[in-house]
Design a protein around this motif. Structure first.
Motif, short mmCIF file in Angstrom:
data_model
loop_
_atom_site.label_atom_id
_atom_site.label_comp_id
_atom_site.label_asym_id
_atom_site.label_seq_id
_atom_site.Cartn_x
_atom_site.Cartn_y
_atom_site.Cartn_z
N PHE A 183 0.33 -1.33 -0.11
CA PHE A 183 0.12 -0.19 -0.39
C PHE A 183 1.35 1.32 -0.23
N LEU A 184 2.50 1.35 0.20
CA LEU A 184 2.46 2.30 -0.37
C LEU A 184 4.28 2.30 -1.42
N SER A 185 3.63 1.46 -2.53
CA SER A 185 4.54 1.77 -2.95
C SER A 185 5.18 2.19 -3.85
N SER A 186 4.50 4.18 -3.51
CA SER A 186 5.04 5.13 -4.15
C SER A 186 6.41 5.53 -3.17
N VAL A 187 7.00 4.61 -2.12
CA VAL A 187 8.02 5.38 -1.18
C VAL A 187 8.96 4.58 -1.71
N TYR A 188 9.20 3.74 -3.21
CA TYR A 188 10.20 2.76 -3.01
C TYR A 188 10.89 3.09 -4.43
N LEU A 189 11.49 4.33 -4.58
CA LEU A 189 12.05 4.60 -5.23
C LEU A 189 13.25 5.07 -6.05
N LEU A 190 14.03 4.89 -6.30
CA LEU A 190 15.27 5.02 -6.72
C LEU A 190 16.20 6.44 -6.69
N PRO A 191 16.82 7.19 -5.91
CA PRO A 191 16.49 8.83 -6.20
C PRO A 191 17.83 8.62 -7.03
N PRO A 192 17.29 9.87 -8.03
CA PRO A 192 17.45 10.62 -9.46
C PRO A 192 19.43 10.96 -9.09
N GLY A 193 19.87 10.39 -7.51
CA GLY A 193 21.91 10.71 -7.93
C GLY A 193 21.99 9.29 -8.64
N PHE A 194 21.22 8.45 -8.10
CA PHE A 194 22.07 7.03 -9.10
C PHE A 194 21.31 6.60 -10.71
N GLU A 195 20.26 7.35 -11.24
CA GLU A 195 20.04 6.49 -11.94
C GLU A 195 20.99 6.50 -12.90
N PRO A 196 22.23 7.40 -13.17
CA PRO A 196 23.13 6.82 -13.78
C PRO A 196 23.93 5.30 -13.81
N LEU A 197 24.21 4.74 -12.38
CA LEU A 197 24.03 3.81 -12.20
C LEU A 197 23.24 3.04 -12.12
N ARG A 198 22.10 2.98 -12.84
CA ARG A 198 21.36 1.74 -12.74
C ARG A 198 21.82 0.75 -13.38
N ARG A 199 22.25 0.40 -14.98
CA ARG A 199 22.98 -0.53 -14.84
C ARG A 199 23.73 -0.86 -14.23
N VAL A 200 24.23 -0.73 -14.12
CA VAL A 200 25.94 -0.46 -13.29
C VAL A 200 25.75 -1.00 -12.22
N PHE A 201 24.69 -1.45 -11.38
CA PHE A 201 23.63 -1.52 -10.30
C PHE A 201 23.61 -3.12 -10.55
N GLY A 202 22.47 -2.75 -11.55
CA GLY A 202 22.20 -4.19 -11.54
C GLY A 202 20.37 -3.95 -11.15
N SER A 203 19.45 -4.64 -11.29
CA SER A 203 17.83 -4.42 -10.75
C SER A 203 17.97 -4.58 -9.27
#
Length: 483
Positions: free
Chosen positions: A287-307
């Protein structure tokens, strides 16, 4: 027998030779005369204080012997004095308040001197050595000693293990002759219990004593003994399952955290993941799915991190949002346990990602260490020990130094800058903090803004709870700005 494998390798008192014991009954009954080359030395205040203290001690021992002759057992102490001290401590620092009378009476070697025990537990640095097994604070509902171990001070192994941990820490983590005595006594009583008929409280107390031994050993860097003790804990759990013995969930939490701490500090093999105990289960609130977000600073690292790692970061962000918007009630057990489970899930998964990270990928290793530091420091009201954060900070500094010329960092300078601030904010004052400041000044990947508010805005693009991290972050930024 369930304990056979462990008992074949279990430590014996012969493993820890005591050497010549100066603290014998004969030695305690005699005065010692010490000569000085300079007769004026004996007039020094410090020497006079030692002489008076020694005289008072011998006088007290004489009164003890007389009382012992009459009563057969010396257990005399003034309860009102401890009650007054406890009440005074509660007024000044409710978190570390202690009720000495709840310890109960015992003839155990470990607590024959209840005044010293009170002093050691009241010592913040010493009492932190009991983490994460138990605490004696009356201001928190989490991992209280008597909730987990009941009358554990009547158990020789557990009481000696407590005194070992406290004395070791009070001695600035140097292993003294007294520590050796407590350690040998703990191990001897554990060995005596193995193979005997054990009820649930006895098993809990034995596991607690072993976990405290683990805490001492990983601080000493003794990986083989840590792994041996944890293997013993595993066999005790198997024994409990076979006998349908139910353990307090606090015991299971202590096992999980001590195992994880040891793995991080000395690289011991992990035996207890976050999903091994149902009591530590945690899952996202649908019921609180909106709080599970990736902070914008990490967006360029999304592929480096993996899902999978991205999901962990999202869970950390959710924990940050909760901590920023809520005031934790230390008397609210359900809330504390939920927070503990949330952290357990995150930190256990971060460790697994760190183990599989390619050593050449410095940006991934650095971010994982910084993420772990953030997660640990997001909720530290119960466990305030400095060992884990200072260790993680030192490791992060080494990774950042090795990786600062990496091509991946060149493309992600902001992330490296965030990692450096996180590491520096929670580094121990002294050399490590200074090295972080030097790294910031010498690096070519960017500088912090000249104003603190602008720096905070930059940090918040990643993970940075202003309410919780303000004090250490501002102190680090101030130190950086002055250099």
């Amino acid at each position: 027998m369930v304990h056979e494998d462990w008992t074949n390798t279990k430590p014996s008192t012969q493993d820890f030779p005591l050497g010549e014991n100066a603290d014998t009954e004969e030695g305690r009954g005699k005065f010692r005369f010490i000569t000085f080359q300079d007769p004026n030395t004996v007039k020094l205040k410090s020497v006079q204080r030692v002489i008076r203290s020694h005289g008072a001690k011998k006088s007290l021992e004489g009164r003890k012997k007389k009382l012992t002759a009459v009563t057969g057992n010396f257990r005399h102490f003034k309860t009102d004095r401890y009650q007054h001290a406890s009440a005074k401590k509660q007024g000044n620092d409710a978190k570390s308040s202690i009720d000495i009378q709840s310890f109960g009476s015992t003839q155990s070697l470990a607590i024959s001197n209840s005044t010293r025990l009170q002093s050691l537990i009241g010592n913040k640095t010493a009492s932190q050595a009991l983490e994460p097994v138990c605490n004696f604070s009356e201001a928190t509902a989490h991992q209280k000693f008597h909730k987990i171990f009941r009358d554990g001070f009547n158990d020789e192994a557990l009481s000696n293990a407590i005194m070992l941990s406290l004395t070791f820490a009070a001695n600035e983590y140097h292993f003294s002759q007294e520590c050796t005595t407590f350690k040998n006594t703990t191990i001897r009583h554990i060995n005596q219990k193995i193979g005997s008929s054990l009820d649930p409280p006895a098993v809990s107390q034995m596991i607690g004593a072993i976990l405290l031994l683990v805490g001492v050993e990983w601080r000493l860097g003794n990986k083989p003994r840590v792994e041996m003790h944890l293997a013993g804990v595993m066999q005790l759990l198997t024994f409990c399952d076979s006998k349908l013995i139910h353990l307090h969930d606090g015991i299971k939490r202590a096992i999980f955290w001590q195992d994880l701490n040891a793995a991080w500090i000395i690289g011991s093999e992990r035996r207890f993941s976050h999903d091994i105990f149902p009591e530590l289960h945690w899952g996202r609130n649908p019921f609180l799915s909106s709080v599970y977000l990736l902070p914008p600073g990490f967006e360029p690292l999304r592929r480096v991190f993996g899902s999978d790692l991205v999901k962990v970061v999202e869970d950390i962000y959710a924990l940050q949002q909760y901590r920023e918007s809520s005031i934790v009630d230390l008397d609210d057990s359900p809330s504390l346990l939920h927070l503990d489970n949330h952290q357990a899930s995150i930190e256990s998964r971060l460790y697994a990602h760190f183990q599989t990270a390619n050593e050449s990928n410095g940006i991934l290793a650095g971010c994982i260490l910084a993420l772990y530091l953030c997660t640990y420091m997001l909720f530290s009201e119960v466990w305030a020990g400095h060992f884990i954060p200072s260790h993680m900070s030192s490791n992060l500094l080494r990774v950042l130094r090795d990786a600062k010329k990496s091509i991946l960092w060149e493309a992600n300078r902001d992330a490296m800058l965030w990692c450096t601030v996180v590491g520096g904010a929670f580094a121990q004052l002294g050399v490590t903090r200074s090295e972080y400041i030097l790294l910031l000044h010498q690096s070519g990947y960017g500088t912090l803004p000249s104003a603190w508010k602008e720096t905070e805005k930059f940090l918040e693009k990643f993970l940075w709870p202003k309410k919780i991290f303000y004090a250490p972050g501002k102190a680090f930024w101030d130190a950086y700005s002055l250099n």
